[in-house]
Structure formats: C-alpha cells, structure tokens
Design an enzyme around this catalytic site. Structure first.
Site, PDB file in Angstrom:
ATOM      1  N   ASN A   9       0.824  -1.237  -0.030  1.00 36.20           N
ATOM      2  CA  ASN A   9       0.030  -0.040  -0.043  1.00 36.20           C
ATOM      3  C   ASN A   9       0.842   1.194  -0.100  1.00 36.20           C
ATOM      4  O   ASN A   9       1.589   1.484   1.033  1.00 36.20           O
ATOM      5  CB  ASN A   9      -1.081  -0.068   1.160  1.00 36.20           C
ATOM      6  N   LYS A  11       0.139   4.264  -0.124  1.00 33.81           N
ATOM      7  CA  LYS A  11      -0.393   5.256   0.025  1.00 33.81           C
ATOM      8  C   LYS A  11      -0.240   6.653  -0.527  1.00 33.81           C
ATOM      9  O   LYS A  11       0.039   6.218  -2.033  1.00 33.81           O
ATOM     10  CB  LYS A  11       0.011   5.650   1.514  1.00 33.81           C
ATOM     11  N   HIS A  93      -9.794   1.313   4.601  1.00 32.02           N
ATOM     12  CA  HIS A  93      -8.439   1.510   5.268  1.00 32.02           C
ATOM     13  C   HIS A  93      -8.673   2.543   6.425  1.00 32.02           C
ATOM     14  O   HIS A  93      -9.189   3.519   6.435  1.00 32.02           O
ATOM     15  CB  HIS A  93      -7.335   2.138   4.181  1.00 32.02           C
ATOM     16  N   GLU A  95      -6.982   5.132   7.338  1.00 32.15           N
ATOM     17  CA  GLU A  95      -6.944   6.338   7.052  1.00 32.15           C
ATOM     18  C   GLU A  95      -7.973   6.966   6.417  1.00 32.15           C
ATOM     19  O   GLU A  95      -8.294   8.095   6.583  1.00 32.15           O
ATOM     20  CB  GLU A  95      -5.649   6.636   6.320  1.00 32.15           C
ATOM     21  N   GLU A 165      -5.665  -4.536  10.528  1.00 28.53           N
ATOM     22  CA  GLU A 165      -4.673  -3.497  10.620  1.00 28.53           C
ATOM     23  C   GLU A 165      -5.064  -2.656  11.953  1.00 28.53           C
ATOM     24  O   GLU A 165      -5.740  -1.848  12.015  1.00 28.53           O
ATOM     25  CB  GLU A 165      -4.631  -2.576   9.454  1.00 28.53           C
ATOM     26  N   GLY A 171       2.057   2.685  10.651  1.00 33.67           N
ATOM     27  CA  GLY A 171       3.203   3.450  10.636  1.00 33.67           C
ATOM     28  C   GLY A 171       3.729   3.857  11.798  1.00 33.67           C
ATOM     29  O   GLY A 171       4.477   5.059  11.640  1.00 33.67           O
ATOM     30  N   SER A 210       3.022  -1.975  10.453  1.00 32.28           N
ATOM     31  CA  SER A 210       4.505  -1.924  10.853  1.00 32.28           C
ATOM     32  C   SER A 210       5.166  -3.478  10.307  1.00 32.28           C
ATOM     33  O   SER A 210       5.998  -3.840  11.171  1.00 32.28           O
ATOM     34  CB  SER A 210       4.873  -1.396  12.082  1.00 32.28           C
TER      35      SER A 210
HETATM   36  P1  PGA Z   1       2.620   0.337   7.644  1.00 36.65           P
HETATM   37  O1  PGA Z   1       1.394   0.599   7.185  1.00 36.65           O
HETATM   38  O2  PGA Z   1       3.398  -0.904   6.951  1.00 36.65           O
HETATM   39  O3  PGA Z   1       3.314   1.548   7.141  1.00 36.65           O
HETATM   40  O4  PGA Z   1       2.432   0.355   9.275  1.00 36.65           O
HETATM   41  C1  PGA Z   1      -0.016  -0.424   6.772  1.00 36.65           C
HETATM   42  C2  PGA Z   1      -0.880   0.247   6.097  1.00 36.65           C
HETATM   43  O5  PGA Z   1      -1.570   1.159   6.630  1.00 36.65           O
HETATM   44  O6  PGA Z   1      -1.405  -0.590   5.436  1.00 36.65           O
END
Ligand code: PGA
Length: 247
Positions: A9, A11, A93, A95, A165, A171, A210
């Site tokens: 992903n 982003k 997601h 976000e 998640e 993140g 992460s």
């Molecule tokens: P990350 O993000 O691996 O940077 O923690 C995962 C995601 O939001 O899909």
C-alpha cells in the site's frame, strides 16, 4: 492450506520517475509462492500496468467510489479501475475511515461496488489504541465486518480479502506481536465461520501494521495470518521483496 498474499500500500507516495525503478525491481525480484500486489495512487495505475502486465505481480488501488458513475467530482469508480487492469482495491483503510469519513456504511457500499465491478476488495478493519486499551478490539472488528456481511452476505467473501490492521500499529513502528495478531485473526475467522465454515476456511486474512523484513516471517507463520498489507516497507524494493519471500 490457504495461499498467501502480500499487498503493498503505497499510500500517497511516489512520482512517475521514482516509481519506475521500484516497480521494475518488484517485478523482477519477486520469488516464492505468495501472490504479490501493489496498490498505487490512481495517477500511477497506467504506469503500474505498463511495467507489471504479463508478470506475476498484480496491481490495484487504495480506494473506490461506492457509486458506478455520475456527478461525484473527484471520485473514481470500480469500472475505471478495471479499465486500468486493477485486480485489487483496498476498502475501509483506517486512514480513509478516520480522515475522510468512511463510515461502516460507506465502506460496505464501496465493498459492494468493488465486487460488482469485478475487483477483489481488501476489506481493512482494526481498532484504535484507545479501543484496544478499553478491551473492545473484538467488538470493533466484529462491528466493522458485520456492516459488510449484512449488506453483501458471506458468499461475497469467497471473492474478497480481509486485512486486520490495528490502527496503533500503522506507520508507528509498533507491530502487534504475532500472538496479539493471531488472536484477532482467529476471532475474525470465527466470525465468518458462524455464517459459512467454507468461506471462513478459505478466506485470506492479511495482517498490516509496521510489517518489516525482520518480523514478517514470524507473523506470517501464525495459523490464521495469510500474508500482509505493507505500507512503509512497500516503498523500498529490497524490504518489500524480503517480506514477499518471507510469505
Ligand atoms: P505500515 O502501513 O506498514 O506503514 O504500518 C500499513 C498500512 O497502512 O496498510
């Protein structure tokens, strides 16, 4: 045994010039048995297709409109994603849920729209830190799934993927422990098993938050973890390929 899937992903990262090397490195470096996909920003779908078409790496988008077409300025439909060869699309997601008002109902509608267009939706669910600390993880994740189950039905999940998640792990560098993740993955699978044992046992449930080359193997070794949704580490070819190899 379920097969594994590793989805990147990106982003809101990338540039036409920077993506080229990353896409080529992923295309050329991917090995192992796991299916691999990258979910890129909309403007780069054509580039992803140009580089990845004919190879084993699939591509997809990070969101989709719940509508098929019409006066929805700024939105992108499932059919448009199919036009660019997308196989997967993320829906719900965290976000999108927290910054763009994607409620459970909106997520359910996007899930339906994605399936209708012929895409494989990756339904993202997960609890916030406050929800985990309040002991409501199971409740939150079940509510997010139930919203989609009640509108699409369990059979829809034979053509879909779920990604767990935990918001506090996205993140942040703070990964759920393999045991913490497994516990929620098992709970998610049990929820589906209440409606269909067959769908539940075939459902790919990815872990995201992460994931790094150093923790991927142990996470993916858990009985109910069928791969990963990879944010930050999907922007570094070497790291992403190591995670794919771990699956
Ligand atoms: P990350 O993000 O691996 O940077 O923690 C995962 C995601 O939001 O899909």
């Amino acid at each position: 045994m379920r097969s594994k899937l590793v989805a990147g992903n990106w982003k809101m990262h990338g540039s036409l010039s920077g993506n080229q090397g990353l896409l080529q490195a992923v295309r050329d470096g991917v090995k192992g048995n796991a299916a691999v996909a990258v979910c890129v920003p909309y403007p780069y779908l054509a580039q992803a297709r140009a580089v990845l078409e004919g190879g084993s790496v699939a591509w997809g988008a990070q969101d989709v409109s719940e509508h098929a077409q019409g006066a929805f300025t700024g939105e992108v439909s499932g059919a448009m994603l199919v036009d660019f060869g997308c196989r997967y699309v993320l829906v719900g997601h965290s976000e999108r849920r927290s910054f763009y008002g994607d409620t459970d109902a909106v997520v359910a509608a996007k899930f339906t729209a994605a399936l209708k267009a012929g895409l494989t939706p990756v339904l993202c669910v997960g609890e916030s830190l406050a929800e985990r600390e309040a002991g409501t993880t199971g409740e939150v994740v079940t509510r997010q799934i139930d919203a989609v189950l009640s509108s699409s039905g369990v059979a829809a999940f034979s053509s879909a993927v779920v990604a767990y998640e935990p918001v506090w792990a996205i993140g942040t560098g703070r990964t759920a422990s393999p045991a913490q993740a497994q516990e929620v993955h098992a709970l998610i699978r049990q929820r589906f098993a209440r409606d269909s044992a067959e769908v539940a046992s075939g459902l790919q449930i990815l872990y995201g938050g992460s994931v790094k080359p150093g923790n991927a193997k142990e996470l993916f070794g858990q009985p109910d973890i069928d791969g990963g949704l990879i944010g930050g580490a999907s922007l570094v070819a070497e790291d992403f390929l190591a995670i794919c190899a771990a699956a």
